[in-house]
Design a protein around this motif. Sequence first.
Motif, PDB file in Angstrom:
ATOM      1  N   ARG A  66       0.839  -1.208   0.000  1.00  0.00           N
ATOM      2  CA  ARG A  66       0.000   0.000   0.000  1.00  0.00           C
ATOM      3  C   ARG A  66       0.873   1.257   0.000  1.00  0.00           C
ATOM      4  N   GLU A  67       1.917   1.269   0.820  1.00  0.00           N
ATOM      5  CA  GLU A  67       2.820   2.423   0.867  1.00  0.00           C
ATOM      6  C   GLU A  67       3.498   2.639  -0.487  1.00  0.00           C
ATOM      7  N   ASP A  68       3.965   1.565  -1.111  1.00  0.00           N
ATOM      8  CA  ASP A  68       4.595   1.683  -2.442  1.00  0.00           C
ATOM      9  C   ASP A  68       3.602   2.248  -3.450  1.00  0.00           C
ATOM     10  N   LEU A  69       2.373   1.761  -3.403  1.00  0.00           N
ATOM     11  CA  LEU A  69       1.336   2.227  -4.313  1.00  0.00           C
ATOM     12  C   LEU A  69       1.055   3.713  -4.084  1.00  0.00           C
ATOM     13  N   GLU A  70       0.927   4.096  -2.826  1.00  0.00           N
ATOM     14  CA  GLU A  70       0.677   5.508  -2.509  1.00  0.00           C
ATOM     15  C   GLU A  70       1.835   6.395  -2.943  1.00  0.00           C
ATOM     16  N   ASP A  71       3.065   5.901  -2.775  1.00  0.00           N
ATOM     17  CA  ASP A  71       4.236   6.668  -3.236  1.00  0.00           C
ATOM     18  C   ASP A  71       4.189   6.870  -4.744  1.00  0.00           C
ATOM     19  N   SER A  72       3.820   5.826  -5.477  1.00  0.00           N
ATOM     20  CA  SER A  72       3.791   5.955  -6.939  1.00  0.00           C
ATOM     21  C   SER A  72       2.628   6.829  -7.404  1.00  0.00           C
ATOM     22  N   LEU A  73       1.520   6.818  -6.661  1.00  0.00           N
ATOM     23  CA  LEU A  73       0.371   7.666  -7.014  1.00  0.00           C
ATOM     24  C   LEU A  73       0.534   9.101  -6.524  1.00  0.00           C
ATOM     25  N   GLY A  74       1.341   9.274  -5.483  1.00  0.00           N
ATOM     26  CA  GLY A  74       1.531  10.595  -4.895  1.00  0.00           C
ATOM     27  C   GLY A  74       0.381  11.033  -4.005  1.00  0.00           C
ATOM     28  N   GLU A  75      -0.441  10.079  -3.586  1.00  0.00           N
ATOM     29  CA  GLU A  75      -1.559  10.400  -2.693  1.00  0.00           C
ATOM     30  C   GLU A  75      -2.009   9.138  -1.969  1.00  0.00           C
ATOM     31  N   PRO A  76      -2.699   9.315  -0.821  1.00  0.00           N
ATOM     32  CA  PRO A  76      -3.183   8.142  -0.091  1.00  0.00           C
ATOM     33  C   PRO A  76      -4.283   7.421  -0.866  1.00  0.00           C
ATOM     34  N   VAL A  77      -4.358   6.119  -0.675  1.00  0.00           N
ATOM     35  CA  VAL A  77      -5.423   5.318  -1.268  1.00  0.00           C
ATOM     36  C   VAL A  77      -6.565   5.305  -0.257  1.00  0.00           C
ATOM     37  N   LYS A  78      -7.743   5.664  -0.702  1.00  0.00           N
ATOM     38  CA  LYS A  78      -8.889   5.787   0.201  1.00  0.00           C
ATOM     39  C   LYS A  78      -9.765   4.530   0.179  1.00  0.00           C
ATOM     40  N   ASN A  79     -10.285   4.178   1.329  1.00  0.00           N
ATOM     41  CA  ASN A  79     -11.213   3.064   1.497  1.00  0.00           C
ATOM     42  C   ASN A  79     -12.620   3.626   1.269  1.00  0.00           C
ATOM     43  N   ARG A  80     -12.946   3.866   0.019  1.00  0.00           N
ATOM     44  CA  ARG A  80     -14.197   4.558  -0.338  1.00  0.00           C
ATOM     45  C   ARG A  80     -15.467   3.809   0.067  1.00  0.00           C
ATOM     46  N   HIS A  81     -15.394   2.491   0.111  1.00  0.00           N
ATOM     47  CA  HIS A  81     -16.584   1.691   0.438  1.00  0.00           C
ATOM     48  C   HIS A  81     -16.695   1.419   1.939  1.00  0.00           C
ATOM     49  N   ARG A  82     -15.785   1.995   2.706  1.00  0.00           N
ATOM     50  CA  ARG A  82     -15.775   1.864   4.174  1.00  0.00           C
ATOM     51  C   ARG A  82     -15.838   0.414   4.633  1.00  0.00           C
ATOM     52  N   MET A  83     -15.049  -0.404   3.991  1.00  0.00           N
ATOM     53  CA  MET A  83     -14.947  -1.817   4.377  1.00  0.00           C
ATOM     54  C   MET A  83     -14.050  -1.915   5.607  1.00  0.00           C
TER      55      MET A  83
END
Length: 119
Positions: free
Chosen positions: A78-95
């Motif tokens: 998740r951290e690697d993904l966020e670094d490559s996207l330049g933003e946090p990944v959000k849990n939009r469905h509130r799982m």
Amino acid sequence: MKALEKSIYAEFEVCQAFNKIILSNLGSYDGTKKEQLKSFLEDLQNGGCMSGMISEFIYHADCKKFYIEHLDDLENIREDLEDSLGEPVKNRHRMPHYTFMCWLCFEEYCFEIYRSHFE
């Protein structure tokens, strides 16, 4: 399968578990191993884990167990993904966090394999 060994995420032990899940699903697709893999990855892109196509990640209890077993790797992916996207990944469905992390990391791993081998 070479495609699974060449992922940018291959360094993470959790990917061995991901590979077992992928390989266990290929039998329901026609064609060569490579064609089966492509069809599986395309189905996953269309429906995601949310569709229920990954039996290991349907129930929250199963996701929780998997998350606890692979916590460090999943959080690092998740951290690697966020670094490559330049933003946090959000849990939009509130799982529950553990379900979100299993789905996020498995899908990202699969999408990366698809991008590097079929696009």
